[in-house]
Write a protein that holds these residues in place. Structure first.
Motif, PDB file in Angstrom:
ATOM      1  N   TYR A 125       0.643   4.789  -2.551  1.00 13.47           N
ATOM      2  CA  TYR A 125       0.289   3.610  -1.760  1.00 13.47           C
ATOM      3  C   TYR A 125       1.349   3.283  -0.726  1.00 13.47           C
ATOM      4  O   TYR A 125       1.035   2.855   0.389  1.00 13.47           O
ATOM      5  CB  TYR A 125      -0.025   2.425  -2.671  1.00 13.47           C
ATOM      6  CG  TYR A 125      -1.484   2.397  -3.046  1.00 13.47           C
ATOM      7  CD1 TYR A 125      -2.385   1.570  -2.395  1.00 13.47           C
ATOM      8  CD2 TYR A 125      -1.978   3.260  -4.021  1.00 13.47           C
ATOM      9  CE1 TYR A 125      -3.732   1.575  -2.712  1.00 13.47           C
ATOM     10  CE2 TYR A 125      -3.322   3.277  -4.358  1.00 13.47           C
ATOM     11  CZ  TYR A 125      -4.193   2.424  -3.693  1.00 13.47           C
ATOM     12  OH  TYR A 125      -5.533   2.447  -4.009  1.00 13.47           O
ATOM     13  N   ALA A 156      -5.677   6.464  -1.427  1.00 14.32           N
ATOM     14  CA  ALA A 156      -4.848   5.284  -1.161  1.00 14.32           C
ATOM     15  C   ALA A 156      -4.923   4.896   0.310  1.00 14.32           C
ATOM     16  O   ALA A 156      -4.988   3.707   0.649  1.00 14.32           O
ATOM     17  CB  ALA A 156      -3.404   5.555  -1.566  1.00 14.32           C
ATOM     18  N   PRO A 293      -5.005   1.248  -7.731  1.00 18.85           N
ATOM     19  CA  PRO A 293      -5.114   2.683  -7.473  1.00 18.85           C
ATOM     20  C   PRO A 293      -6.250   3.300  -8.263  1.00 18.85           C
ATOM     21  O   PRO A 293      -6.561   2.864  -9.376  1.00 18.85           O
ATOM     22  CB  PRO A 293      -3.750   3.236  -7.923  1.00 18.85           C
ATOM     23  CG  PRO A 293      -3.236   2.231  -8.894  1.00 18.85           C
ATOM     24  CD  PRO A 293      -3.748   0.901  -8.433  1.00 18.85           C
TER      25      PRO A 293
END
Length: 326
Positions: A125, A156, A293
């Motif tokens: 991320y 992501a 996630p």
């Protein structure tokens, strides 16, 4: 004693074994973390095969991204306190029940994430966020193309870009992987196994092409995506999961007045700590707003070789995590 995955010879992941090792002790400036979960990243595969930019001397414990609880502090370290949930990243060592890391390399687990999702969060991320914003300079309303859009960094990037207001074209291999990207917010999708990537990107962006491309894949698709940029567009190269580093004709960059930039998260931490801190705050806010996630598989440590093999052969979506408590 602790259990740990061990690489004693370079090669495919199936050569890894799980062994007992002496418990590590933190030195000056270091922290001992009891690892609860560790995520699998493609560079882990490259390190085991001795194909990464930075070699890992044998024998070593692979694994680069983890979440756990502080177990002990080394000399001169005042915190985080023993018992604090933390996440971090190392070059190697995370596929073990304990890992020693520099205190400065640890981050608090964002509120709302359990250990499995915390382990899968920061590297991909943070990479996605900075590739899109710090390096790619993406802004709301722009078209962003994400290659490998169902993989770890790719998923992501789709998630973050959508939440920041960018319009995403997801590129991936096959309809199932494109479905994953669409669920994360992609407006359009290109199956680059069956469709012409450049043509479809231009069609989906109204004929003008993309403002930004984020490429964690490399290979033959990189040039096609670059050709699909509009004039003055930006192309950010993040990695080469395809296994093949593309050779881009520079005349394309000239004719399009394009910007091509590389991004590597470790270098950003070293040379732009203020940008990293700002990104951490932005990502924490997105987590509070519900961002999580995508974790597609969780393996016990005994199956670490299978976990890396699945990632190496691109049989997964999102992130794969090794549960050290199982």
């Amino acid at each position: 004693m602790m259990r740990a995955a061990r690489c004693t010879d370079y090669g495919p992941p199936d050569g890894l074994t799980v062994v007992d090792l002496d418990d590590p002790a933190p030195g000056p400036g270091e922290v001992l973390v009891r690892v609860h979960a560790a995520a699998v990243n493609y560079p882990d595969v490259l390190l085991v095969a001795n194909r990464y930019q930075v070699p890992a001397p044998l024998p070593f414990t692979p694994g680069s991204e983890f979440a756990g609880v502080v177990a002990a502090l080394g000399p001169g370290v005042s915190g985080p306190a023993v018992g604090t949930p933390v996440a971090g990243a190392v070059l190697t060592g995370a596929f073990a029940e304990q890992v020693v890391v520099p205190a400065a390399g640890l981050r608090p687990v964002p509120e709302g994430l359990d250990m499995v999702h915390a382990a899968a969060f920061h590297v991909t991320y943070a990479t996605a966020y900075h590739a899109l914003t710090t390096v790619g300079q993406g802004t709301a309303g722009e078209w962003a193309v994400v290659l490998g859009a169902a993989g770890g960094v790719g998923s992501a990037a789709v998630d973050v870009a959508t939440r920041l207001g960018l319009r995403v074209v997801a590129a991936a291999s096959g309809p199932e992987r494109l479905t994953v990207a669409r669920k994360l917010g992609a407006e359009g999708g290109v199956d680059y196994v069956r469709e012409d990537l450049k043509t479809r990107i231009r069609e989906l962006t109204g004929g003008e092409g993309a403002h930004l491309v984020v490429d964690p894949v490399g290979g033959d698709h990189a040039e096609a995506a670059l050709r699909a940029l509009r004039r003055g567009g930006r192309f950010v190269t993040v990695g080469y999961a395809d296994g093949k580093i593309p050779r881009i004709p520079l005349n394309l960059v000239l004719l399009k007045n394009a910007v091509v930039r590389g991004f590597e998260i470790r270098m950003l931490r070293r040379y732009a700590p203020d940008a990293v801190a700002a990104g951490d705050r932005a990502l924490a806010r997105l987590v509070r707003e519900g961002m999580r996630p995508l974790v597609s598989r969780v393996h016990p440590l005994a199956e670490v070789a299978s976990a890396l093999t699945d990632v190496a052969q691109r049989r997964t979506t999102g992130k794969v995590v090794v549960d050290l408590t199982a």
